[in-house]
Design a protein around this motif. Structure first.
Motif, PDB file in Angstrom:
ATOM      1  N   GLN A  53     -32.768  66.395 123.639  1.00  7.61           N
ATOM      2  CA  GLN A  53     -31.820  67.055 124.536  1.00  7.61           C
ATOM      3  C   GLN A  53     -32.389  66.994 125.947  1.00  7.61           C
ATOM      4  N   GLU A  58     -35.495  69.673 125.753  1.00  7.39           N
ATOM      5  CA  GLU A  58     -35.810  70.289 124.475  1.00  7.39           C
ATOM      6  C   GLU A  58     -35.679  69.250 123.368  1.00  7.39           C
ATOM      7  N   TRP A  60     -34.172  69.351 119.513  1.00  6.57           N
ATOM      8  CA  TRP A  60     -33.385  70.205 118.633  1.00  6.57           C
ATOM      9  C   TRP A  60     -33.534  69.745 117.192  1.00  6.57           C
ATOM     10  N   ALA A  62     -31.658  70.320 113.484  1.00  5.90           N
ATOM     11  CA  ALA A  62     -30.498  70.847 112.763  1.00  5.90           C
ATOM     12  C   ALA A  62     -30.803  70.767 111.277  1.00  5.90           C
ATOM     13  N   GLY A  67     -29.700  75.840 113.459  1.00 11.98           N
ATOM     14  CA  GLY A  67     -30.140  74.954 114.526  1.00 11.98           C
ATOM     15  C   GLY A  67     -31.296  75.592 115.278  1.00 11.98           C
ATOM     16  N   TYR A  68     -32.276  74.780 115.633  1.00 17.53           N
ATOM     17  CA  TYR A  68     -33.483  75.278 116.293  1.00 17.53           C
ATOM     18  C   TYR A  68     -33.739  74.475 117.555  1.00 17.53           C
ATOM     19  N   HIS A  69     -34.043  75.177 118.624  1.00 19.05           N
ATOM     20  CA  HIS A  69     -34.357  74.543 119.896  1.00 19.05           C
ATOM     21  C   HIS A  69     -35.857  74.679 120.129  1.00 19.05           C
ATOM     22  N   CYS A  79     -40.661  76.425 118.744  1.00 21.47           N
ATOM     23  CA  CYS A  79     -39.289  76.903 118.599  1.00 21.47           C
ATOM     24  C   CYS A  79     -39.073  78.120 119.488  1.00 21.47           C
TER      25      CYS A  79
END
Length: 108
Positions: A53, A58, A60, A62, A67-69, A79
């Motif tokens: 991203q 970031e 990401w 899924a 969903g984790y950034h 995270c």
């Protein structure tokens, strides 16, 4: 972190994950298409998807659990919601989807 540093960090990370998958004991296929790495658990066909991203700088993840950034904090990705580093998070979500403990030996 500059855009070039971010891009290099993501590329190193995705290559590191691919290398770990090539040497782990689990039957996990992966496919990389530009900025997306898709991991597929062969036992049940479920997937975990990692994507770059660039706008947010970031990475990401899924997974079925959500969903984790992740943002880059030296020395690696962390995270923003759980505080887990990428290896811990990735092994956790893969283990949840596999139904047994998955260990990748990942050090990115």
């Amino acid at each position: 972190m500059s855009q070039a540093e971010y891009d290099a960090a993501v590329d190193r990370t995705l290559i590191g994950i691919e290398d770990a998958l090539d040497h782990c004991d689990w039957d996990i296929d992966y496919e990389r298409s530009d900025a997306v790495l898709t991991l597929t658990l062969e036992d049940n066909g479920s997937q975990v998807i990692l994507s770059r991203q660039s706008v947010n700088r970031e990475l990401w993840v899924a997974a079925k659990s959500g969903g984790y950034h992740l943002s880059f904090e030296n020395p690696g990705w962390k995270c923003t919601t759980t505080g887990e580093d990428l290896p811990t998070l990735l092994e956790r979500v893969l283990s949840e989807q596999q139904g047994e403990q998955v260990s990748l030996g990942l050090s990115v």
